[in-house]
Design a protein around this motif. Sequence first.
Motif, short mmCIF file in Angstrom:
data_model
loop_
_atom_site.label_atom_id
_atom_site.label_comp_id
_atom_site.label_asym_id
_atom_site.label_seq_id
_atom_site.Cartn_x
_atom_site.Cartn_y
_atom_site.Cartn_z
N PHE A 185 0.83 -1.20 0.00
CA PHE A 185 0.00 0.00 0.00
C PHE A 185 0.87 1.25 0.00
N VAL A 186 1.90 1.28 0.85
CA VAL A 186 2.80 2.43 0.92
C VAL A 186 3.47 2.66 -0.44
N LYS A 187 3.92 1.59 -1.04
CA LYS A 187 4.58 1.68 -2.35
C LYS A 187 3.64 2.24 -3.40
N GLN A 188 2.38 1.78 -3.40
CA GLN A 188 1.41 2.25 -4.38
C GLN A 188 1.06 3.72 -4.15
N ILE A 244 3.02 10.28 -9.76
CA ILE A 244 2.26 10.50 -11.00
C ILE A 244 1.45 11.79 -10.88
N ALA A 245 0.81 12.00 -9.72
CA ALA A 245 0.01 13.21 -9.52
C ALA A 245 0.87 14.46 -9.59
N GLU A 246 2.06 14.42 -9.00
CA GLU A 246 2.97 15.57 -9.04
C GLU A 246 3.45 15.84 -10.46
N ARG A 247 3.74 14.78 -11.20
CA ARG A 247 4.17 14.95 -12.59
C ARG A 247 3.05 15.56 -13.43
N ASN A 248 1.83 15.05 -13.25
CA ASN A 248 0.70 15.57 -14.02
C ASN A 248 0.42 17.03 -13.68
N GLU A 249 0.56 17.38 -12.39
CA GLU A 249 0.34 18.76 -11.98
C GLU A 249 1.39 19.68 -12.59
N ALA A 250 2.63 19.22 -12.66
CA ALA A 250 3.68 20.04 -13.27
C ALA A 250 3.40 20.28 -14.75
N ILE A 251 2.94 19.23 -15.44
CA ILE A 251 2.60 19.38 -16.86
C ILE A 251 1.43 20.33 -17.03
#
Length: 256
Positions: free
Chosen positions: A227-230, A237-244
């Motif tokens: 769970f921690v890994k996921q 992924i959320a941080e990358r998408n927000e940066a884009i």
Amino acid sequence: MPFQKVQPEKLSTSVVRQIELLILRGILRPGERLPSERELADRLGVSRPSLRDAIAELQEQGLLSAKAGSGVFVAEVLGNAFSPALTRLFGAHDEAMFDYLSFRRDIESLAAERAARLGSDSDLKVIQAIFDKMVVAHGSPGSDEEARLDAEFHMAILEASHNVVMLHMMRSMFDLLRAGVFYNRRIMFHQQHTRASILDQHRAINDALQARDPVAAKAAVEAHLSFVKQCLSDQQIAERNEAIARQRLEHETGQS
């Protein structure tokens, strides 16, 4: 005949052996201050000169260190588990974080299985006490204390596994985690929903250990660290998408 006369053991040698075992078994921890010379001599039932001889020998071995005006401490024997260059490398690449979590899942699930089988009643009481503190910390708005207790909970399970190699290896790994080399534990406790899920997972681990169910304890640790890994993967992924998205917004705003 293969017999030799038994030689009487010096008191200082007995003291050395006792302190060595306390360090080996993880009872005395790196950085921990020993009692004063007078108090320690009284506890051990030896003279202060014998104690000084023992401490001098342990300092020579690199297991104890003296700080002027502060006392005698257990040496940071784990400090060189990873070189500074390798530590920096761990912190610079995400794959190290995910490999670290996979490694923890494999080792700690084994430790939980052993703790359920081999842990003493006192070991399980320690784990229960830390979990109870986690429940209290969960009710407070700040997440720092809960994150700290999270690490203590996992270390208590490793201690209850009664494998000194596993214990010292993982203690060095947790030192890197506390330093934020792999990831910031507080991030995991930032969202209330995630905090609640993690607490439930720790409850499942604790329940299995208290019931002395090795299979359930192993499975609960595996589920928790998966769970921690996921969560960390989803966060990246959320941080990358927000940066884009911000780049798109800046581009659109700049054109208008």
